[in-house]
Design an enzyme around this catalytic site. Structure first.
Site, PDB file in Angstrom:
ATOM      1  N   PHE A  11       1.248  -1.095  -0.089  1.00  0.00           N
ATOM      2  CA  PHE A  11      -0.127   0.025  -0.287  1.00  0.00           C
ATOM      3  C   PHE A  11       0.595   1.465  -0.079  1.00  0.00           C
ATOM      4  O   PHE A  11       1.293   2.032  -0.666  1.00  0.00           O
ATOM      5  CB  PHE A  11      -0.891  -0.011   1.388  1.00  0.00           C
ATOM      6  CG  PHE A  11      -1.597   1.379   1.870  1.00  0.00           C
ATOM      7  CD1 PHE A  11      -2.534   2.073   0.458  1.00  0.00           C
ATOM      8  CD2 PHE A  11      -1.843   1.613   2.895  1.00  0.00           C
ATOM      9  CE1 PHE A  11      -2.766   3.195   1.151  1.00  0.00           C
ATOM     10  CE2 PHE A  11      -2.263   2.836   3.511  1.00  0.00           C
ATOM     11  CZ  PHE A  11      -2.617   3.425   2.237  1.00  0.00           C
ATOM     12  N   ILE A  12       1.311   1.400   1.174  1.00  0.00           N
ATOM     13  CA  ILE A  12       2.396   2.374   1.202  1.00  0.00           C
ATOM     14  C   ILE A  12       3.592   2.704   0.217  1.00  0.00           C
ATOM     15  O   ILE A  12       4.317   3.649  -0.589  1.00  0.00           O
ATOM     16  CB  ILE A  12       3.008   2.718   2.261  1.00  0.00           C
ATOM     17  CG1 ILE A  12       1.833   3.107   3.445  1.00  0.00           C
ATOM     18  CG2 ILE A  12       4.412   3.966   2.364  1.00  0.00           C
ATOM     19  CD1 ILE A  12       2.317   3.250   4.718  1.00  0.00           C
ATOM     20  N   ASP A  31       9.719  -7.026  -3.574  1.00  0.00           N
ATOM     21  CA  ASP A  31       8.963  -7.242  -2.560  1.00  0.00           C
ATOM     22  C   ASP A  31       8.829  -9.164  -3.094  1.00  0.00           C
ATOM     23  O   ASP A  31       9.063  -9.785  -3.781  1.00  0.00           O
ATOM     24  CB  ASP A  31       7.630  -6.826  -3.317  1.00  0.00           C
ATOM     25  CG  ASP A  31       6.427  -6.188  -2.383  1.00  0.00           C
ATOM     26  OD1 ASP A  31       6.084  -5.661  -1.676  1.00  0.00           O
ATOM     27  OD2 ASP A  31       5.256  -7.397  -1.992  1.00  0.00           O
ATOM     28  N   GLY A  36       1.043  -7.445  -1.444  1.00  0.00           N
ATOM     29  CA  GLY A  36       1.416  -7.013  -2.573  1.00  0.00           C
ATOM     30  C   GLY A  36       0.705  -6.489  -4.213  1.00  0.00           C
ATOM     31  O   GLY A  36       1.299  -8.257  -4.295  1.00  0.00           O
ATOM     32  N   ALA A  73       7.485  -5.596   5.634  1.00  0.00           N
ATOM     33  CA  ALA A  73       7.696  -5.942   6.862  1.00  0.00           C
ATOM     34  C   ALA A  73       5.333  -6.614   6.813  1.00  0.00           C
ATOM     35  O   ALA A  73       4.767  -6.394   5.983  1.00  0.00           O
ATOM     36  CB  ALA A  73       7.051  -5.301   7.781  1.00  0.00           C
ATOM     37  N   TYR A 139       4.058  -7.048  17.283  1.00  0.00           N
ATOM     38  CA  TYR A 139       4.241  -5.887  15.795  1.00  0.00           C
ATOM     39  C   TYR A 139       4.959  -4.848  16.371  1.00  0.00           C
ATOM     40  O   TYR A 139       5.901  -4.587  15.794  1.00  0.00           O
ATOM     41  CB  TYR A 139       2.766  -5.856  14.999  1.00  0.00           C
ATOM     42  CG  TYR A 139       3.116  -4.044  14.242  1.00  0.00           C
ATOM     43  CD1 TYR A 139       3.597  -4.922  12.525  1.00  0.00           C
ATOM     44  CD2 TYR A 139       2.609  -3.012  14.391  1.00  0.00           C
ATOM     45  CE1 TYR A 139       3.683  -3.847  11.950  1.00  0.00           C
ATOM     46  CE2 TYR A 139       2.383  -2.097  13.809  1.00  0.00           C
ATOM     47  CZ  TYR A 139       3.559  -2.448  12.162  1.00  0.00           C
ATOM     48  OH  TYR A 139       3.552  -1.417  10.700  1.00  0.00           O
ATOM     49  N   VAL A 183      -9.007   0.049  10.225  1.00  0.00           N
ATOM     50  CA  VAL A 183     -10.477   0.394  10.332  1.00  0.00           C
ATOM     51  C   VAL A 183     -10.863   0.853   9.158  1.00  0.00           C
ATOM     52  O   VAL A 183     -11.936   0.661   8.832  1.00  0.00           O
ATOM     53  CB  VAL A 183     -10.833   0.877  11.482  1.00  0.00           C
ATOM     54  CG1 VAL A 183     -10.552  -0.311  12.904  1.00  0.00           C
ATOM     55  CG2 VAL A 183      -9.802   2.063  11.749  1.00  0.00           C
ATOM     56  N   ILE A 184     -10.191   1.764   8.390  1.00  0.00           N
ATOM     57  CA  ILE A 184     -10.313   2.775   7.356  1.00  0.00           C
ATOM     58  C   ILE A 184     -11.227   2.210   6.190  1.00  0.00           C
ATOM     59  O   ILE A 184     -12.750   2.223   6.027  1.00  0.00           O
ATOM     60  CB  ILE A 184      -9.943   4.305   6.947  1.00  0.00           C
ATOM     61  CG1 ILE A 184      -9.983   5.144   8.506  1.00  0.00           C
ATOM     62  CG2 ILE A 184     -10.746   4.637   5.572  1.00  0.00           C
ATOM     63  CD1 ILE A 184      -9.470   6.473   8.312  1.00  0.00           C
ATOM     64  N   PHE A 200     -14.578  -2.945  18.291  1.00  0.00           N
ATOM     65  CA  PHE A 200     -13.641  -3.193  19.833  1.00  0.00           C
ATOM     66  C   PHE A 200     -13.657  -2.213  21.092  1.00  0.00           C
ATOM     67  O   PHE A 200     -12.943  -0.923  20.220  1.00  0.00           O
ATOM     68  CB  PHE A 200     -13.263  -4.027  19.442  1.00  0.00           C
ATOM     69  CG  PHE A 200     -12.771  -4.734  18.734  1.00  0.00           C
ATOM     70  CD1 PHE A 200     -14.021  -5.261  18.462  1.00  0.00           C
ATOM     71  CD2 PHE A 200     -11.706  -6.055  17.885  1.00  0.00           C
ATOM     72  CE1 PHE A 200     -14.018  -7.007  17.378  1.00  0.00           C
ATOM     73  CE2 PHE A 200     -11.904  -6.194  17.657  1.00  0.00           C
ATOM     74  CZ  PHE A 200     -12.979  -7.231  16.977  1.00  0.00           C
TER      75      PHE A 200
HETATM   76  N1  LIG Z   1       0.248   1.610   7.429  1.00  0.00           N
HETATM   77  C1  LIG Z   1      -0.455   2.333   8.094  1.00  0.00           C
HETATM   78  O1  LIG Z   1      -1.487   2.754   8.840  1.00  0.00           O
HETATM   79  C2  LIG Z   1       1.828   2.492   8.351  1.00  0.00           C
HETATM   80  C3  LIG Z   1       1.162   2.703   9.530  1.00  0.00           C
HETATM   81  C4  LIG Z   1       2.877   2.615  10.294  1.00  0.00           C
HETATM   82  C5  LIG Z   1       4.546   1.924   9.569  1.00  0.00           C
HETATM   83  N2  LIG Z   1       3.648   1.675   8.666  1.00  0.00           N
HETATM   84  C6  LIG Z   1       4.704   0.494   7.646  1.00  0.00           C
HETATM   85  O2  LIG Z   1       4.468   0.580   6.813  1.00  0.00           O
HETATM   86  C7  LIG Z   1       5.307  -0.089   6.010  1.00  0.00           C
HETATM   87  C8  LIG Z   1       4.418  -0.947   5.185  1.00  0.00           C
HETATM   88  O3  LIG Z   1       2.391  -0.860   5.082  1.00  0.00           O
HETATM   89  P1  LIG Z   1       1.689  -1.384   4.129  1.00  0.00           P
HETATM   90  O4  LIG Z   1       0.658  -0.432   5.846  1.00  0.00           O
HETATM   91  O5  LIG Z   1       1.991  -0.773   2.759  1.00  0.00           O
HETATM   92  O6  LIG Z   1       1.129  -2.791   4.040  1.00  0.00           O
HETATM   93  P2  LIG Z   1       1.474  -3.530   3.126  1.00  0.00           P
HETATM   94  O7  LIG Z   1       1.302  -4.621   4.083  1.00  0.00           O
HETATM   95  O8  LIG Z   1       0.639  -3.368   2.030  1.00  0.00           O
HETATM   96  O9  LIG Z   1       2.880  -3.734   2.707  1.00  0.00           O
HETATM   97  C9  LIG Z   1       3.872  -4.509   2.477  1.00  0.00           C
HETATM   98  C10 LIG Z   1       4.410  -5.178   2.101  1.00  0.00           C
HETATM   99  O10 LIG Z   1       5.922  -5.761   1.604  1.00  0.00           O
HETATM  100  C11 LIG Z   1       5.901  -6.923   1.247  1.00  0.00           C
HETATM  101  N3  LIG Z   1       6.079  -7.812   2.482  1.00  0.00           N
HETATM  102  C12 LIG Z   1       6.129  -8.588   3.195  1.00  0.00           C
HETATM  103  N4  LIG Z   1       7.171  -9.480   3.312  1.00  0.00           N
HETATM  104  C13 LIG Z   1       7.763  -9.523   2.992  1.00  0.00           C
HETATM  105  C14 LIG Z   1       9.263 -10.258   3.021  1.00  0.00           C
HETATM  106  N5  LIG Z   1       9.560 -10.836   3.348  1.00  0.00           N
HETATM  107  N6  LIG Z   1       9.932  -9.985   2.124  1.00  0.00           N
HETATM  108  C15 LIG Z   1       9.633  -8.566   0.865  1.00  0.00           C
HETATM  109  N7  LIG Z   1       8.913  -8.099   0.742  1.00  0.00           N
HETATM  110  C16 LIG Z   1       7.976  -9.014   1.637  1.00  0.00           C
HETATM  111  C17 LIG Z   1       3.964  -8.020   0.903  1.00  0.00           C
HETATM  112  O11 LIG Z   1       3.969  -8.272   0.170  1.00  0.00           O
HETATM  113  C18 LIG Z   1       3.701  -5.658   0.764  1.00  0.00           C
HETATM  114  O12 LIG Z   1       4.392  -6.152  -0.680  1.00  0.00           O
HETATM  115  C19 LIG Z   1       4.950  -1.413   7.017  1.00  0.00           C
HETATM  116  O13 LIG Z   1       6.702  -1.097   7.058  1.00  0.00           O
HETATM  117  C20 LIG Z   1       4.328  -1.012   8.235  1.00  0.00           C
HETATM  118  O14 LIG Z   1       4.886  -1.511   9.585  1.00  0.00           O
HETATM  119  C21 LIG Z   1       2.277   1.371   8.288  1.00  0.00           C
END
Ligand SMILES: NC(=O)c1ccc[n+]([C@@H]2O[C@H](COP(=O)([O-])OP(=O)(O)OC[C@H]3O[C@@H](n4cnc5c(N)ncnc54)[C@H](O)[C@@H]3O)[C@@H](O)[C@H]2O)c1
Length: 318
Positions: A11-12, A31, A36, A73, A139, A183-184, A200
């Site tokens: 996503f991000i 990735d 993803g 992650a 986490y 949630v959103i 919750f």
């Molecule tokens: N979305 C949020 O609100 C939020 C808030 C705080 C921190 N983060 C951090 O931002 C980052 C991205 O989060 P997101 O919301 O986009 O989640 P997401 O699940 O959409 O993205 C994570 C990506 O990492 C890839 N991935 C997972 N394990 C892997 C591995 N072992 N090797 C290679 N790729 C792998 C997944 O396929 C996925 O594309 C994460 O590190 C998360 O902890 C997100």
């Protein structure tokens, strides 16, 4: 400038990679597609399927790279309670593997997406970076450990290290898994589908919801901002919203009344969480531009999952 984005199909990661590509950066993505989708990436981005713990792969992908964004992650808080070993393997082990490779190849800067969950419950709000972390779930522990490894290995090896503690990011393309969805998108889907919105706790717990474009701006700045080595920086909206209020705003956005059920048997998690943005403003020139009302409207209009569902139900899209 050449960048590697781990987790860049998520996503991000996809929003960030596309923005960097648009700005003229050379973008390489790693990735494993555990969640993803590379279809979200613009043409011209170099996509590589693989695991962030695969050191030989990292060595080849890091050649010529100046800045690494480490996003790969596992990201579900409830899943981390069930599978802490897996969260430790990927989020901590994956970070250490990547940092070791960055050290050996000679990367200049590593930007980590850490999380506001590392704060846990704090006595006062908004939370500031110098507060003592109080992670309450695996986490959050894994993200805090990743931060500590980043700063330690960066200091010992001579690359610059910066951790952005992202609050609750939302926007088009955010995964909506059947279990433990954020949630959103979950509340929006349930409200449009006229299902029940189950909360919750009391609904009075507050969070800081930050629109994806604002998160991306902060991340882009972190590639080039001066004097941010060894810094931890909050990235949120700076606005505190109770879940009950969020649901009202979602209802207003999609023009459908939510059937809300509060399940007080279940913990609502951290009581309050909102970012102090003083450091982000100073160090990254960060200014969140999207209000929650505007962000929800953009999500509703831009994400086909919601526009399509709305069309089927005959709900007008504003
Ligand atoms: N979305 C949020 O609100 C939020 C808030 C705080 C921190 N983060 C951090 O931002 C980052 C991205 O989060 P997101 O919301 O986009 O989640 P997401 O699940 O959409 O993205 C994570 C990506 O990492 C890839 N991935 C997972 N394990 C892997 C591995 N072992 N090797 C290679 N790729 C792998 C997944 O396929 C996925 O594309 C994460 O590190 C998360 O902890 C997100």
């Amino acid at each position: 400038m050449r960048v590697l984005v781990t987790g860049g199909a998520g996503f991000i990661g996809a929003h960030l990679s596309n923005r960097l590509h648009e700005k003229g950066f050379y973008v390489r993505v790693l990735d494993n597609l555990s969640s993803g989708d590379p279809a979200a990436l613009a043409a011209g981005i170099n996509f590589n399927r693989g695991d962030v713990r695969d050191i030989p792969k990292l060595w080849s992908l890091l050649q010529g790279v100046d800045v690494v964004y480490h996003l790969a992650a596992l990201v579900s808080v409830p899943a981390s309670v069930l599978y802490p070993r897996e969260y430790n393997d990927v989020n901590v082990g994956g970070t250490v593997a990547l940092l070791e490779a960055c050290r050996d190849v000679g990367v200049k800067r590593v930007v980590l997406t850490s999380s506001a969950t590392v704060y846990g419950d704090q006595k006062t709000q908004p939370v500031r970076e110098e507060m003592i972390p109080n992670p309450a779930v695996p986490y959050a522990v894994s993200k805090l450990a990743a931060e500590r490894y980043l700063f330690t290995i960066g200091r010992l090896s001579g690359f610059e290290a910066v951790a952005l503690r992202i609050f609750n990011a939302y926007g088009p393309g955010q995964p909506l898994p059947p279990a433990h969805a954020p949630v959103i998108p979950q509340f929006m889907q349930q409200t449009i589908g006229r299902g029940s919105v189950v909360v919750f706790g009391s609904g009075q717990q507050t969070r800081d919801f930050v629109y994806i474009d604002d998160v991306v701006e902060a991340l882009v700045s972190a590639a080039t901002a001066a004097n941010i080595d060894q810094e931890t920086i909050n990235v949120g909206s700076g606005q505190e919203t109770a879940l009950a209020e969020l649901i009202e705003q979602i209802s207003a956005t999609v023009r459908a009344k939510a059937n809300v059920i509060y399940n007080s048997e279940m913990s609502g998690g951290i009581a309050h969480l909102v970012a102090d943005l003083t450091k982000a403003k100073q160090m990254l020139k960060f200014k969140p531009r999207t209000t929650l009302a505007d962000g929800l409207r953009k999500l509703y209009e831009l994400d086909p999952r919601f526009s399509r569902a709305a069309n089927k139900k005959g709900i007008a899209i504003s």
